[in-house]
Design a protein around this motif. Sequence first.
Motif: not given
Length: 237
Positions: A4-6, A51-56, A58-67, A83-86
């Motif tokens: 995993a990558i977080s 195998d899996v990326i846990f992606m927030d 609301d991140l600094p720079g590029t946001n998780g959805m765009d990434a 993985v987010t509050s949004l």
Amino acid sequence: MIRAISVENDEAEEHQLEDALARYGKERGVECACTHLGSADELLEAPYDADVIFMDIDLPGTNGMDAAAKLRKHDTTTQIVFVTSLAQYAVKGYEVDAVGFIVKPVRFYDMAMCLDKVRRIMQRNAGESISLKTQSGIFMFPLSDIEYVETSGHDLVYHFTSGADPIRVRDSMGKLAERLADKPFIRVSQGQLANIMHIVRIQGDSLSMSGGDTLFFSRRCKRDCLARIAQYMGRTI
């Protein structure tokens, strides 16, 4: 094993996620390894193998959805869990083929549900994917996503049906044809290999592919290719 990558910039949230992942591994008897990155830009700038990326989101720079959208241009296999509050962005996760969505704070039950699904997909895809080693890293693609492969100098160029950008790999067509000998691929010429699943029309010496490109049989390969296509249509390969 689950690799995993977080991608998370909040230290407390990261600890909660890693604790839930460790508990899952212990209860399910599965080895879990997690690499932490503080921003999506770190993920986009460096090669990764997971195998899996846990992606927030609301991140600094590029946001998780765009990434995630950028990742999908060259990686259609690695599973993504937001993985987010949004929570309002949950529906948009389908646009990047996200496997799940966990609302913060991370609870073990939610993590376990997502990882059970991740493992089912991993098992389903086992043996049906291909790893491509490039200068940018190792990428995984389902065989079904490959439309055709062609030679370019000493390299092979892979074309995909998912919309992912073509990938150039240092390899030989002969070696690739051997690797895929028992899969629904045909060597239409010395320099091209086509996925039978993505042929939409055969006319004379040409093949029309689902992405709109046209490939041409060589005189030497045509008979064997037509026989293989007939076998596939009868589902004997």
